[in-house]
Structures are given as C-alpha cells and as structure tokens.
Scaffold this motif. Structure first.
Motif, PDB file in Angstrom:
ATOM      1  N   LEU A  28      11.957  -0.167  -0.766  1.00 14.81           N
ATOM      2  CA  LEU A  28      13.026  -0.680  -1.643  1.00 14.81           C
ATOM      3  C   LEU A  28      14.537  -0.460  -0.910  1.00 14.81           C
ATOM      4  CD1 LEU A  28      11.912   0.702  -5.212  1.00 14.81           C
ATOM      5  CD2 LEU A  28      11.810  -1.664  -4.223  1.00 14.81           C
ATOM      6  N   ARG A  29      14.597   0.581  -0.545  1.00 15.96           N
ATOM      7  CA  ARG A  29      16.021   0.675   0.157  1.00 15.96           C
ATOM      8  C   ARG A  29      16.352   0.144   1.700  1.00 15.96           C
ATOM      9  NH1 ARG A  29      17.870   6.477   0.208  1.00 15.96           N
ATOM     10  NH2 ARG A  29      19.867   5.553   0.182  1.00 15.96           N
ATOM     11  N   PHE A  30      15.339   0.088   2.321  1.00 21.31           N
ATOM     12  CA  PHE A  30      15.751  -0.312   3.646  1.00 21.31           C
ATOM     13  C   PHE A  30      14.682  -1.344   4.320  1.00 21.31           C
ATOM     14  CE2 PHE A  30      16.407   4.386   3.365  1.00 21.31           C
ATOM     15  CZ  PHE A  30      17.884   4.273   3.602  1.00 21.31           C
ATOM     16  N   GLY A  31      13.952  -1.983   3.365  1.00 23.19           N
ATOM     17  CA  GLY A  31      12.949  -3.051   3.652  1.00 23.19           C
ATOM     18  C   GLY A  31      11.729  -2.685   4.935  1.00 23.19           C
ATOM     19  N   ILE A  32      11.495  -1.080   4.765  1.00 26.78           N
ATOM     20  CA  ILE A  32      10.541  -0.803   5.834  1.00 26.78           C
ATOM     21  C   ILE A  32       9.280  -0.721   4.984  1.00 26.78           C
ATOM     22  CG2 ILE A  32       9.644   1.299   6.883  1.00 26.78           C
ATOM     23  CD1 ILE A  32      12.463   1.965   7.336  1.00 26.78           C
ATOM     24  N   SER A  33       8.038  -1.437   5.517  1.00 34.20           N
ATOM     25  CA  SER A  33       7.022  -1.682   4.859  1.00 34.20           C
ATOM     26  C   SER A  33       5.511  -1.016   5.673  1.00 34.20           C
ATOM     27  CB  SER A  33       6.604  -2.786   4.570  1.00 34.20           C
ATOM     28  OG  SER A  33       6.475  -3.747   5.874  1.00 34.20           O
ATOM     29  N   VAL A  34       4.840  -0.773   4.820  1.00 38.51           N
ATOM     30  CA  VAL A  34       3.750   0.064   5.513  1.00 38.51           C
ATOM     31  C   VAL A  34       2.468  -1.164   5.831  1.00 38.51           C
ATOM     32  CG1 VAL A  34       1.580   1.506   4.907  1.00 38.51           C
ATOM     33  CG2 VAL A  34       3.630   2.040   3.846  1.00 38.51           C
ATOM     34  N   SER A  35       2.380  -1.247   7.164  1.00 38.32           N
ATOM     35  CA  SER A  35       1.526  -2.150   7.700  1.00 38.32           C
ATOM     36  C   SER A  35      -0.061  -1.822   7.708  1.00 38.32           C
ATOM     37  CB  SER A  35       1.865  -2.649   8.915  1.00 38.32           C
ATOM     38  OG  SER A  35       1.931  -1.595  10.040  1.00 38.32           O
ATOM     39  N   ASP A  36      -0.115  -0.496   7.915  1.00 40.18           N
ATOM     40  CA  ASP A  36      -1.542   0.249   8.101  1.00 40.18           C
ATOM     41  C   ASP A  36      -1.488   1.415   7.582  1.00 40.18           C
ATOM     42  OD1 ASP A  36      -4.494   0.105   8.888  1.00 40.18           O
ATOM     43  OD2 ASP A  36      -3.498   1.392  10.543  1.00 40.18           O
ATOM     44  N   ALA A  37      -2.346   2.059   6.864  1.00 39.83           N
ATOM     45  CA  ALA A  37      -2.445   3.483   6.430  1.00 39.83           C
ATOM     46  C   ALA A  37      -4.061   3.974   6.102  1.00 39.83           C
ATOM     47  CB  ALA A  37      -1.680   3.733   5.114  1.00 39.83           C
ATOM     48  N   THR A  38      -4.098   5.129   6.567  1.00 39.54           N
ATOM     49  CA  THR A  38      -5.440   5.917   6.237  1.00 39.54           C
ATOM     50  C   THR A  38      -4.872   7.046   5.655  1.00 39.54           C
ATOM     51  OG1 THR A  38      -6.299   4.966   8.151  1.00 39.54           O
ATOM     52  CG2 THR A  38      -7.417   6.808   7.329  1.00 39.54           C
ATOM     53  N   ILE A  39      -5.288   7.330   4.521  1.00 35.72           N
ATOM     54  CA  ILE A  39      -5.154   8.598   3.622  1.00 35.72           C
ATOM     55  C   ILE A  39      -6.442   9.336   3.265  1.00 35.72           C
ATOM     56  CG2 ILE A  39      -4.028   9.449   1.830  1.00 35.72           C
ATOM     57  CD1 ILE A  39      -1.987   7.166   1.983  1.00 35.72           C
ATOM     58  N   ASP A  40      -6.436  10.705   3.724  1.00 31.05           N
ATOM     59  CA  ASP A  40      -7.548  11.264   3.224  1.00 31.05           C
ATOM     60  C   ASP A  40      -7.206  12.517   2.473  1.00 31.05           C
ATOM     61  OD1 ASP A  40      -9.554   9.764   5.153  1.00 31.05           O
ATOM     62  OD2 ASP A  40      -8.638  10.794   6.782  1.00 31.05           O
ATOM     63  N   ALA A  41      -8.162  13.260   1.891  1.00 32.20           N
ATOM     64  CA  ALA A  41      -7.916  14.252   0.983  1.00 32.20           C
ATOM     65  C   ALA A  41      -7.751  15.458   1.859  1.00 32.20           C
ATOM     66  CB  ALA A  41      -9.284  14.875   0.380  1.00 32.20           C
TER      67      ALA A  41
END
Length: 164
Positions: free
Chosen positions: A130-143
């Motif tokens: 929202l503030r800087f126009g930086i987006s997530v292009s790829d993400a892997t999230i594990d517990a």
C-alpha cells in the motif's frame, strides 16, 4: 458390606429415594462436566466473532485513508529496496526474524524469515504494497516452532517489474 447388599437391606421407599438422589447427582455431574463448559466456550466464541466483526468494520472504514496515504508515501521514497525493507521490517517488529536478504533481478529482493509472527508478517507485507508499491512475487510460508509463528521465503519486487 458392598453396595448391593446395602441397597437390599433398605426399605423399598428408602431404595427409591437413594435411586432418585443418584439420578440427580448423575444429572448434575453431566451438566457440570459437559453442558456448562460448552456454554462458556460458546459465549467466548460469540464474543470473539463480535470483536472480529468490529475489527473488520474499522478496517473497512480506514481503508480509503490508507489508500490515499499510499499514493503520497510511496511516490516520494528514494530509499533502495534493501534499506526500505530493513527499515520497515524493524518498525513492524520483524527485524530479528529476517535471516537473509539477497537481490533478485533488477528490482527484486529475496528474504528469509524464521520464527516471524504471522499476523505481523502479513500486516507488514500489506503495508509495503500500500505505501511503497512493493509486491510479493513469490512466497513460501511454513509453520514455525510455536503457534502463530512462521518461517517464510519471500521474493519482493518494486514498481512495474512486479508483473507475473
């Protein structure tokens, strides 16, 4: 002397009273052990849903203000992506969870976070968008190692290069 012989020695009227008292005690035990805890759990869940609904209403009300602020905040920022991510990550309380940063292409940055609070991570990523126009292009999230904590590998991109 066991219970059967004790009951057999009672008069029929006394035996009926003992059975009735046992039934009342059984009903009380079932109520106290099952019904009452379920009622308390239900009341807590209802209160939680009400709090979450109030939070959602507040967020929906604040969204236009945040969007208008995003247009002014991100446009004038001259910080490099590395510096911006590091600064905002520390401000969000994620500074100690960032383990690795490496460039990814011209306008990208790969991050590795360990033991990050999930809610803080998502809030931080949304703020970057929202503030800087930086987006997530790829993400892997594990517990992670505890409830609410996650380990993540995220690739962030800045500006127009965020297209898939």
């Amino acid at each position: 002397m066991n219970i059967r012989s004790w009951l057999a020695n009672l008069a029929p009227r006394e035996r009926k009273l003992v059975y009735g008292a046992a039934a009342l005690v059984g009903i009380a035990v079932v109520y106290l052990a099952l019904v009452l805890p379920l009622q308390h759990m239900h009341a807590r869940q209802v209160a939680r849903v009400e709090r979450k609904a109030a939070d959602l209403a507040w967020m929906q009300q604040a969204a236009p203000r945040v969007s208008s602020m995003a247009a002014t905040d991100g446009a004038g920022s001259k910080e490099s992506l590395v510096v911006l991510v590091d600064r905002t990550g520390r401000q969000s309380g994620l500074g100690s969870t960032i383990r690795d940063q490496s460039p990814s292409g011209n306008n990208g940055l790969r991050l590795r976070l360990e033991g990050a609070p999930f809610d803080a991570l998502v809030t931080w990523l949304a703020g970057l968008q929202l503030r800087f126009g930086i987006s997530v292009s790829d993400a892997t999230i594990d517990a992670g190692s505890a409830p609410g904590l996650v380990n993540a590998s995220i690739t962030l991109t800045h500006g127009a290069s965020a297209a898939p």
